[in-house]
Motif scaffolding. Sequence first.
Motif, PDB file in Angstrom:
ATOM      1  N   CYS A 109       7.902  -0.161  -5.083  1.00 42.00           N
ATOM      2  CA  CYS A 109       6.950   0.240  -3.857  1.00 42.00           C
ATOM      3  C   CYS A 109       6.564  -1.307  -2.888  1.00 42.00           C
ATOM      4  O   CYS A 109       6.021  -1.370  -2.107  1.00 42.00           O
TER       5      CYS A 109
ATOM      6  N   GLY B 156      -0.914  -1.342   3.111  1.00 41.29           N
ATOM      7  CA  GLY B 156       0.189  -2.082   2.798  1.00 41.29           C
ATOM      8  C   GLY B 156       0.162  -3.533   3.493  1.00 41.29           C
ATOM      9  O   GLY B 156       1.164  -3.945   3.962  1.00 41.29           O
TER      10      GLY B 156
ATOM     11  N   SER C 187       7.011  -1.132   0.744  1.00 41.80           N
ATOM     12  CA  SER C 187       5.682  -0.769   1.735  1.00 41.80           C
ATOM     13  C   SER C 187       4.842  -1.777   2.210  1.00 41.80           C
ATOM     14  O   SER C 187       4.238  -1.580   3.082  1.00 41.80           O
TER      15      SER C 187
END
Length: 294
Positions: A44, A267, A47
């Motif tokens: 992730c 983010g 992001s």
Amino acid sequence: MTEIISVAGGKGGTGKTLVAVNLAYMLNQDRRTLLVDVDVDNPCTRSFFEVRQLWEKKVLEFRPKINQDLCKLCGICVRNCPEHALVMIPGKQVMLVEELCAGCGVCRLVCPFNAIEESWIEGGVVKGYETEDGIDLVVGELQPTCRRSPVMILKTLNVVKDLIEKYEYIVMDAPPGADAGIYSIMDYSETILAVTEPTPLGLMDLKKIYRLYQKFFHGRKRFMVIINKYGLPGGSDQETRRFLEENGIAWTTIPYDDLIVRSYIAGELIVKAHPDSKAASSLRGVIKLLGKEI
């Protein structure tokens, strides 16, 4: 000389990715830094950045193809499949349940009639990106239904080996746990940053990863701890601190802060979006800890 830092930790949700992305951003201000996402089941890091993909490398995974003309229905492959992915239909055929297959190839090795042939699927992919912040990013990602996470981690690390000379720092965002994949990541690193949280479960998993370090890497690699969510209401700050001090482990803290949660959801890189915050200051403390220990 490239300094390779793995950001690891026993359990999920401690803040490994938070530390890894902000650490890479700070290090890249002065030294060329590569960020590597080896949490192959759930990468992730992308992001947190605006990215442009530069390249990709597919990773193939073995799948058995049963030649029914050669198969004698002896059942040896079925009995030896560690994942129980092969099923015998008595008197008819052996069938593969693809969702259970881990691609280990044991069935092909034990078949006495050479009835199991090779076939391959795309088991994962390693992708390279450039970010708007000037950080290069490599992401390893396992395909859905594929189960060989440690193999995918190794494949990602092999790609990184070809890039290592270009960078002064490599920061690796590791998956949770203390299994074979984590061993490979720690073995590849010079410095292990274990991120924990001040809870009984967080401390228990920190002890697991520290035992892994002690058994295989003590004296050869650096081990440091970041206590994230320090000061968490009802947390186990004292117990965690006592364990670290009793074992002579270098450590620092990131305080419990709602801003961290909001930034993570948005983010945002805290040290970029909120440079004057207490959270950003504590993350810069990680750089100070690294500077002192390295």
